[in-house]
Design an enzyme around this catalytic site. Structure first.
Site, PDB file in Angstrom:
ATOM      1  N   LEU A 198      11.910 -19.880  -4.269  1.00  0.00           N
ATOM      2  CA  LEU A 198      10.826 -19.063  -3.704  1.00  0.00           C
ATOM      3  C   LEU A 198       9.554 -19.345  -4.489  1.00  0.00           C
ATOM      4  O   LEU A 198       9.582 -19.454  -5.720  1.00  0.00           O
ATOM      5  CB  LEU A 198      11.171 -17.563  -3.824  1.00  0.00           C
ATOM      6  CG  LEU A 198      10.124 -16.591  -3.289  1.00  0.00           C
ATOM      7  CD1 LEU A 198      10.098 -16.619  -1.756  1.00  0.00           C
ATOM      8  CD2 LEU A 198      10.405 -15.166  -3.763  1.00  0.00           C
ATOM      9  N   SER A 240     -10.230  -7.391  -5.871  1.00  0.00           N
ATOM     10  CA  SER A 240     -11.461  -7.379  -6.676  1.00  0.00           C
ATOM     11  C   SER A 240     -12.208  -6.061  -6.489  1.00  0.00           C
ATOM     12  O   SER A 240     -13.005  -5.672  -7.343  1.00  0.00           O
ATOM     13  CB  SER A 240     -12.349  -8.569  -6.301  1.00  0.00           C
ATOM     14  OG  SER A 240     -11.695  -9.763  -6.684  1.00  0.00           O
ATOM     15  N   HIS A 298       3.084   3.440  -8.961  1.00  0.00           N
ATOM     16  CA  HIS A 298       2.926   1.997  -9.196  1.00  0.00           C
ATOM     17  C   HIS A 298       4.188   1.421  -9.859  1.00  0.00           C
ATOM     18  O   HIS A 298       4.595   0.299  -9.571  1.00  0.00           O
ATOM     19  CB  HIS A 298       1.684   1.732 -10.050  1.00  0.00           C
ATOM     20  CG  HIS A 298       0.394   2.098  -9.347  1.00  0.00           C
ATOM     21  ND1 HIS A 298       0.109   1.711  -8.058  1.00  0.00           N
ATOM     22  CD2 HIS A 298      -0.680   2.829  -9.752  1.00  0.00           C
ATOM     23  CE1 HIS A 298      -1.088   2.184  -7.694  1.00  0.00           C
ATOM     24  NE2 HIS A 298      -1.574   2.872  -8.709  1.00  0.00           N
ATOM     25  N   ASP A 328       0.830  -1.202   0.000  1.00  0.00           N
ATOM     26  CA  ASP A 328       0.000   0.000   0.000  1.00  0.00           C
ATOM     27  C   ASP A 328       0.870   1.261   0.000  1.00  0.00           C
ATOM     28  O   ASP A 328       1.968   1.266   0.557  1.00  0.00           O
ATOM     29  CB  ASP A 328      -0.897  -0.035   1.252  1.00  0.00           C
ATOM     30  CG  ASP A 328      -2.114   0.860   1.109  1.00  0.00           C
ATOM     31  OD1 ASP A 328      -2.302   1.462   0.043  1.00  0.00           O
ATOM     32  OD2 ASP A 328      -2.881   0.952   2.087  1.00  0.00           O
ATOM     33  N   GLY A 329       0.346   2.310  -0.604  1.00  0.00           N
ATOM     34  CA  GLY A 329       0.993   3.623  -0.504  1.00  0.00           C
ATOM     35  C   GLY A 329       1.673   4.114  -1.777  1.00  0.00           C
ATOM     36  O   GLY A 329       2.313   5.170  -1.752  1.00  0.00           O
ATOM     37  N   LEU A 351      -6.971  -5.552   6.895  1.00  0.00           N
ATOM     38  CA  LEU A 351      -6.604  -6.689   6.049  1.00  0.00           C
ATOM     39  C   LEU A 351      -7.187  -6.598   4.636  1.00  0.00           C
ATOM     40  O   LEU A 351      -6.706  -7.287   3.725  1.00  0.00           O
ATOM     41  CB  LEU A 351      -7.041  -8.011   6.700  1.00  0.00           C
ATOM     42  CG  LEU A 351      -6.228  -8.387   7.943  1.00  0.00           C
ATOM     43  CD1 LEU A 351      -6.782  -9.647   8.585  1.00  0.00           C
ATOM     44  CD2 LEU A 351      -4.746  -8.580   7.589  1.00  0.00           C
ATOM     45  N   GLU A 385       0.807 -13.494  12.149  1.00  0.00           N
ATOM     46  CA  GLU A 385       1.220 -12.302  12.894  1.00  0.00           C
ATOM     47  C   GLU A 385       1.074 -11.122  11.936  1.00  0.00           C
ATOM     48  O   GLU A 385       1.254 -11.272  10.718  1.00  0.00           O
ATOM     49  CB  GLU A 385       2.681 -12.431  13.332  1.00  0.00           C
ATOM     50  CG  GLU A 385       2.947 -13.601  14.248  1.00  0.00           C
ATOM     51  CD  GLU A 385       2.325 -13.413  15.630  1.00  0.00           C
ATOM     52  OE1 GLU A 385       2.257 -12.262  16.099  1.00  0.00           O
ATOM     53  OE2 GLU A 385       1.906 -14.425  16.219  1.00  0.00           O
ATOM     54  N   ARG A 437       1.673  -4.919   6.110  1.00  0.00           N
ATOM     55  CA  ARG A 437       0.998  -3.881   5.325  1.00  0.00           C
ATOM     56  C   ARG A 437       1.788  -2.598   5.440  1.00  0.00           C
ATOM     57  O   ARG A 437       2.122  -2.151   6.546  1.00  0.00           O
ATOM     58  CB  ARG A 437      -0.441  -3.655   5.801  1.00  0.00           C
ATOM     59  CG  ARG A 437      -1.158  -2.633   4.911  1.00  0.00           C
ATOM     60  CD  ARG A 437      -2.627  -2.504   5.191  1.00  0.00           C
ATOM     61  NE  ARG A 437      -3.255  -1.703   4.130  1.00  0.00           N
ATOM     62  CZ  ARG A 437      -4.461  -1.892   3.632  1.00  0.00           C
ATOM     63  NH1 ARG A 437      -5.209  -2.863   4.105  1.00  0.00           N
ATOM     64  NH2 ARG A 437      -4.938  -1.113   2.669  1.00  0.00           N
ATOM     65  N   ARG A 442       0.178   7.684  -2.652  1.00  0.00           N
ATOM     66  CA  ARG A 442       0.619   8.768  -1.756  1.00  0.00           C
ATOM     67  C   ARG A 442       2.101   9.064  -1.941  1.00  0.00           C
ATOM     68  O   ARG A 442       2.536  10.205  -1.945  1.00  0.00           O
ATOM     69  CB  ARG A 442       0.337   8.389  -0.298  1.00  0.00           C
ATOM     70  CG  ARG A 442      -1.079   8.721   0.137  1.00  0.00           C
ATOM     71  CD  ARG A 442      -1.444   8.003   1.399  1.00  0.00           C
ATOM     72  NE  ARG A 442      -1.657   6.590   1.153  1.00  0.00           N
ATOM     73  CZ  ARG A 442      -1.728   5.662   2.100  1.00  0.00           C
ATOM     74  NH1 ARG A 442      -1.575   6.016   3.359  1.00  0.00           N
ATOM     75  NH2 ARG A 442      -1.944   4.405   1.787  1.00  0.00           N
TER      76      ARG A 442
HETATM   77  C1  FPP Z   1      -1.808   0.281  -3.304  1.00  0.00           C
HETATM   78  O1  FPP Z   1      -1.346   1.600  -3.361  1.00  0.00           O
HETATM   79  C2  FPP Z   1      -1.280  -0.450  -4.416  1.00  0.00           C
HETATM   80  C3  FPP Z   1      -2.035  -1.034  -5.382  1.00  0.00           C
HETATM   81  C4  FPP Z   1      -3.503  -1.005  -5.403  1.00  0.00           C
HETATM   82  C5  FPP Z   1      -1.425  -1.719  -6.503  1.00  0.00           C
HETATM   83  C6  FPP Z   1      -0.149  -2.469  -6.206  1.00  0.00           C
HETATM   84  C7  FPP Z   1       0.547  -2.604  -7.490  1.00  0.00           C
HETATM   85  C8  FPP Z   1       1.884  -2.631  -7.674  1.00  0.00           C
HETATM   86  C9  FPP Z   1       2.843  -2.641  -6.553  1.00  0.00           C
HETATM   87  C10 FPP Z   1       2.463  -2.624  -9.031  1.00  0.00           C
HETATM   88  C11 FPP Z   1       1.822  -3.538 -10.030  1.00  0.00           C
HETATM   89  C12 FPP Z   1       2.018  -4.954  -9.688  1.00  0.00           C
HETATM   90  C13 FPP Z   1       2.520  -5.895 -10.534  1.00  0.00           C
HETATM   91  C14 FPP Z   1       2.633  -7.291 -10.071  1.00  0.00           C
HETATM   92  C15 FPP Z   1       2.960  -5.593 -11.877  1.00  0.00           C
HETATM   93  P1  FPP Z   1      -2.394   2.754  -3.593  1.00  0.00           P
HETATM   94  O2  FPP Z   1      -2.437   3.072  -5.026  1.00  0.00           O
HETATM   95  O3  FPP Z   1      -3.715   2.376  -3.013  1.00  0.00           O
HETATM   96  O4  FPP Z   1      -1.725   3.893  -2.776  1.00  0.00           O
HETATM   97  P2  FPP Z   1      -2.468   5.033  -1.969  1.00  0.00           P
HETATM   98  O5  FPP Z   1      -3.258   4.364  -0.878  1.00  0.00           O
HETATM   99  O6  FPP Z   1      -1.334   5.837  -1.435  1.00  0.00           O
HETATM  100  O7  FPP Z   1      -3.321   5.777  -2.935  1.00  0.00           O
END
Ligand code: FPP
Length: 246
Positions: free
Chosen positions: A133, A68, A39, A22-23, A190, A202, A183, A26
């Site tokens: 892995l 989803s 991203h 996440d993040g 979650l 954990e 996270r 931001r």
């Molecule tokens: C959450 O950050 C992240 C996502 C919803 C997407 C995660 C995707 C990647 C790490 C890259 C793509 C993955 C692959 C496998 C190619 P957010 O956008 O919700 O951030 P925010 O809460 O700060 O807005």
């Protein structure tokens, strides 16, 4: 005591870590960058963590890339995320094979843009012999839907147990329950991620944004994890290698 070789060949004997990445948004916005750039930086963090994980005792790594519920995001962002996924599948497989990483993708495939489901199938086949892995990427994933779908199929299975039901949920036999869910970005929830497999996980929450995550941050999370005492409802601590699938 198992030998190092045996541990290397059996991901189930090593830790299963799940990460809610996440993040990205931001991180980018604070730097005056587009969310897409966030991203993209998130993909670089994935590379760092996949490289670092095996040496830190991690045998299975499940990354939450697209829930989803993420279909609710603006169309342009969904398209950008799917584009990144397409790019990752096309360009990362060679490195995964070289590093002994087996890739599987969990979640629905029937709603993905054209060509992605077949690219996933090809990537899974190309990496199927990796034992260093097991990398699982969750795309169009909902833990509640995975449980619901397993329940719908459970009637066809004779005697159900927690283990056989877990196999229906995860789509594979004997996957190790999740030991640790991380996270990033300071959020503490979650979000429909690994609800069955994470029953005794954990939880580790860090303020670090996902694009800033790396092998050292993973090591910090694992060090905190190893300081915890896991009792699984009993009174005595259980070592990681002895953890049962409850
Ligand atoms: C959450 O950050 C992240 C996502 C919803 C997407 C995660 C995707 C990647 C790490 C890259 C793509 C993955 C692959 C496998 C190619 P957010 O956008 O919700 O951030 P925010 O809460 O700060 O807005």
């Amino acid at each position: 005591m198992q030998s190092n070789v045996a541990l290397k060949l059996d991901p189930a004997a090593r830790l299963h870590v799940g990460i809610i990445m996440d993040g990205n948004g931001r991180w980018a916005t604070r730097r005056g960058l587009s969310r897409l750039r966030g991203h993209e930086a998130g993909v670089e963090a994935i590379r760092r963590v996949v490289e670092a994980a095996p040496d830190q005792g991690v045998g299975t790594l499940t990354l939450y890339a697209f829930s989803s519920d993420n279909w609710r995001r603006p169309k342009a962002e969904v398209t950008a995320l799917m584009g990144l996924l397409r790019f990752y599948l096309a360009n990362e497989v060679a490195a995964l094979v070289r590093n002994g990483v087996r890739l599987t993708v969990i979640g629905r495939r029937d709603r993905l843009p054209d060509g992605i489901a077949s690219a996933i199938t090809r990537a899974e086949a190309a990496t199927s012999s990796g034992t260093t892995l097991h990398l699982r990427i969750a795309i169009d994933y909902s833990a509640r839907d995975a449980i619901l779908n397993a329940a719908a199929r459970a009637g066809a299975v004779g005697q159900l147990s927690r283990e056989s039901f877990a196999d229906l949920i995860t789509g594979e036999a004997g996957l190790r329950d999740v030991d640790l869910i991380i996270r990033t970005s300071g959020e503490k929830r979650l979000s429909d991620f690994l609800l069955w497999e994470g029953a005794y996980a954990e939880l580790h929450f860090t303020d670090r944004m996902w694009p800033e995550f790396d092998g050292d941050a993973l090591a910090d999370a694992l060090a905190a994890f190893h300081r915890r005492e896991r009792r699984f409802g009993g009174l005595t601590a259980i070592a990681p290698a002895e953890v049962p699938n409850l």
